[in-house]
Write an enzyme that holds these catalytic residues in place. Sequence first.
Site, PDB file in Angstrom:
ATOM      1  N   GLY A 196       0.778  -1.254   0.000  1.00 24.91           N
ATOM      2  CA  GLY A 196       0.000   0.000   0.000  1.00 24.91           C
ATOM      3  C   GLY A 196       0.798   1.286   0.000  1.00 24.91           C
ATOM      4  O   GLY A 196       0.301   2.314  -0.459  1.00 24.91           O
ATOM      5  N   GLU A 251       4.516   3.839   5.870  1.00 21.42           N
ATOM      6  CA  GLU A 251       3.290   3.021   5.830  1.00 21.42           C
ATOM      7  C   GLU A 251       2.160   3.813   5.172  1.00 21.42           C
ATOM      8  O   GLU A 251       2.158   5.051   5.194  1.00 21.42           O
ATOM      9  CB  GLU A 251       2.936   2.619   7.284  1.00 21.42           C
ATOM     10  CG  GLU A 251       1.666   1.851   7.482  1.00 21.42           C
ATOM     11  CD  GLU A 251       1.625   0.482   6.797  1.00 21.42           C
ATOM     12  OE1 GLU A 251       1.864   0.427   5.588  1.00 21.42           O
ATOM     13  OE2 GLU A 251       1.288  -0.502   7.471  1.00 21.42           O
ATOM     14  N   ASP A 252       1.199   3.110   4.603  1.00 23.07           N
ATOM     15  CA  ASP A 252       0.062   3.806   3.993  1.00 23.07           C
ATOM     16  C   ASP A 252      -0.953   4.269   5.041  1.00 23.07           C
ATOM     17  O   ASP A 252      -1.403   5.405   5.017  1.00 23.07           O
ATOM     18  CB  ASP A 252      -0.614   2.929   2.924  1.00 23.07           C
ATOM     19  CG  ASP A 252      -1.054   1.562   3.435  1.00 23.07           C
ATOM     20  OD1 ASP A 252      -0.731   1.197   4.586  1.00 23.07           O
ATOM     21  OD2 ASP A 252      -1.731   0.835   2.679  1.00 23.07           O
ATOM     22  N   ASP A 292      -4.087   1.524  11.308  1.00 24.47           N
ATOM     23  CA  ASP A 292      -5.468   1.233  11.666  1.00 24.47           C
ATOM     24  C   ASP A 292      -5.463   0.727  13.116  1.00 24.47           C
ATOM     25  O   ASP A 292      -5.379   1.521  14.048  1.00 24.47           O
ATOM     26  CB  ASP A 292      -5.977   0.202  10.650  1.00 24.47           C
ATOM     27  CG  ASP A 292      -7.454  -0.108  10.755  1.00 24.47           C
ATOM     28  OD1 ASP A 292      -8.227   0.782  11.094  1.00 24.47           O
ATOM     29  OD2 ASP A 292      -7.835  -1.266  10.485  1.00 24.47           O
ATOM     30  N   LYS A 331      -6.037   6.193  11.349  1.00 25.88           N
ATOM     31  CA  LYS A 331      -7.419   6.119  11.858  1.00 25.88           C
ATOM     32  C   LYS A 331      -7.301   5.966  13.380  1.00 25.88           C
ATOM     33  O   LYS A 331      -7.346   4.837  13.890  1.00 25.88           O
ATOM     34  CB  LYS A 331      -8.111   4.880  11.313  1.00 25.88           C
ATOM     35  CG  LYS A 331      -8.580   4.972   9.888  1.00 25.88           C
ATOM     36  CD  LYS A 331      -9.327   3.677   9.551  1.00 25.88           C
ATOM     37  CE  LYS A 331      -9.621   3.559   8.089  1.00 25.88           C
ATOM     38  NZ  LYS A 331     -10.101   2.215   7.710  1.00 25.88           N
ATOM     39  N   ASP A 356      -5.792  -0.087  -1.331  1.00 21.53           N
ATOM     40  CA  ASP A 356      -6.671  -0.907  -2.158  1.00 21.53           C
ATOM     41  C   ASP A 356      -7.862  -1.444  -1.383  1.00 21.53           C
ATOM     42  O   ASP A 356      -7.889  -1.441  -0.153  1.00 21.53           O
ATOM     43  CB  ASP A 356      -5.899  -2.110  -2.704  1.00 21.53           C
ATOM     44  CG  ASP A 356      -5.611  -3.155  -1.622  1.00 21.53           C
ATOM     45  OD1 ASP A 356      -5.212  -2.758  -0.505  1.00 21.53           O
ATOM     46  OD2 ASP A 356      -5.815  -4.357  -1.882  1.00 21.53           O
ATOM     47  N   ARG A 375      -5.983   1.113  -6.359  1.00 19.05           N
ATOM     48  CA  ARG A 375      -4.756   1.755  -5.881  1.00 19.05           C
ATOM     49  C   ARG A 375      -4.354   2.943  -6.743  1.00 19.05           C
ATOM     50  O   ARG A 375      -3.659   3.840  -6.285  1.00 19.05           O
ATOM     51  CB  ARG A 375      -3.582   0.755  -5.921  1.00 19.05           C
ATOM     52  CG  ARG A 375      -3.671  -0.368  -4.914  1.00 19.05           C
ATOM     53  CD  ARG A 375      -2.330  -1.087  -4.859  1.00 19.05           C
ATOM     54  NE  ARG A 375      -2.409  -2.433  -4.314  1.00 19.05           N
ATOM     55  CZ  ARG A 375      -2.351  -2.749  -3.021  1.00 19.05           C
ATOM     56  NH1 ARG A 375      -2.246  -1.805  -2.127  1.00 19.05           N
ATOM     57  NH2 ARG A 375      -2.407  -3.986  -2.628  1.00 19.05           N
TER      58      ARG A 375
HETATM   59  P1  IMP Z   1      -3.382  -2.439  11.098  1.00 24.22           P
HETATM   60  O1  IMP Z   1      -2.393  -3.548  11.225  1.00 24.22           O
HETATM   61  O2  IMP Z   1      -4.717  -2.805  11.667  1.00 24.22           O
HETATM   62  O3  IMP Z   1      -2.884  -1.119  11.625  1.00 24.22           O
HETATM   63  O4  IMP Z   1      -3.706  -2.299   9.562  1.00 24.22           O
HETATM   64  C1  IMP Z   1      -2.906  -1.617   8.699  1.00 24.22           C
HETATM   65  C2  IMP Z   1      -3.160  -2.095   7.296  1.00 24.22           C
HETATM   66  O5  IMP Z   1      -4.556  -2.297   7.084  1.00 24.22           O
HETATM   67  C3  IMP Z   1      -2.754  -1.070   6.283  1.00 24.22           C
HETATM   68  O6  IMP Z   1      -1.416  -1.225   5.880  1.00 24.22           O
HETATM   69  C4  IMP Z   1      -3.713  -1.327   5.145  1.00 24.22           C
HETATM   70  O7  IMP Z   1      -3.188  -2.302   4.288  1.00 24.22           O
HETATM   71  C5  IMP Z   1      -4.948  -1.894   5.803  1.00 24.22           C
HETATM   72  N1  IMP Z   1      -6.045  -0.893   5.945  1.00 24.22           N
HETATM   73  C6  IMP Z   1      -6.563  -0.394   7.083  1.00 24.22           C
HETATM   74  N2  IMP Z   1      -7.556   0.480   6.846  1.00 24.22           N
HETATM   75  C7  IMP Z   1      -7.658   0.537   5.495  1.00 24.22           C
HETATM   76  C8  IMP Z   1      -8.500   1.312   4.612  1.00 24.22           C
HETATM   77  O8  IMP Z   1      -9.360   2.119   5.007  1.00 24.22           O
HETATM   78  N3  IMP Z   1      -8.300   1.096   3.287  1.00 24.22           N
HETATM   79  C9  IMP Z   1      -7.359   0.236   2.794  1.00 24.22           C
HETATM   80  N4  IMP Z   1      -6.556  -0.483   3.583  1.00 24.22           N
HETATM   81  C10 IMP Z   1      -6.700  -0.334   4.917  1.00 24.22           C
END
Ligand code: IMP
Length: 186
Positions: free
Chosen positions: A49, A105-106, A109, A137, A165, A171
């Site tokens: 991402g 990082e993109d 979350d 977020k 994505d 993307r």
């Molecule tokens: P985490 O491990 O829960 O922090 O998730 C991070 C990853 O979740 C990111 O690198 C994204 O690939 C994916 N992700 C979380 N929210 C979104 C979103 O709104 N759109 C697309 N990908 C997301």
Amino acid sequence: MEEFKNVNSVIERVLITEDEIKAKVTEIGAKISDEYRGREPLMLCILSGSFMFASDLMRAITIPVGISFIYASSYGDSSISSGDVDIRTGKGGLDVRDRDVIIVEDIVDTGRTLTAVKKYLADKGAKSVEICSFLDKPERRVFPLEVKYMCFDIPNEFVVGYGLDYAYKYRQLPFVGVLKPEIYTK
Ligand code: IMP
């Protein structure tokens, strides 16, 4: 994927425009250049991402900087976070010993992915590790994490574009848009 000439069929609304992205990436690049002056940090781009963000960010950094790539994912094909984090390096592994690493990082979350990546880098002997994320977020955080460089805080909605994505699609959009819920609930 059908050719989407009409993005309105999948995007509910644009959250961050292309111009807003350009301005913010330039600002964060200048900040990193100031704060790492005299050092040569290593950007570690988390695939897939963050490739677009990392490419623009690197061009906005004016000091010497390296780049490496790792694959890390906790999502698979779904819009709901799944259990484990899968971390993979290219052939030959990743040498971060004594390097000042900036994880690129993109989106942060729950924080699960980056918590795992940070631990992985510490175990591999990185000198310092900071996080630079395009989106955050904060409402969704489960694993507390310090994010030093952040472009935009966004609400708890599923977004796509600028590298992000849904099921490997969307993307290439140059802006960040909220995906219509019917796309991922159908
Ligand atoms: P985490 O491990 O829960 O922090 O998730 C991070 C990853 O979740 C990111 O690198 C994204 O690939 C994916 N992700 C979380 N929210 C979104 C979103 O709104 N759109 C697309 N990908 C997301």
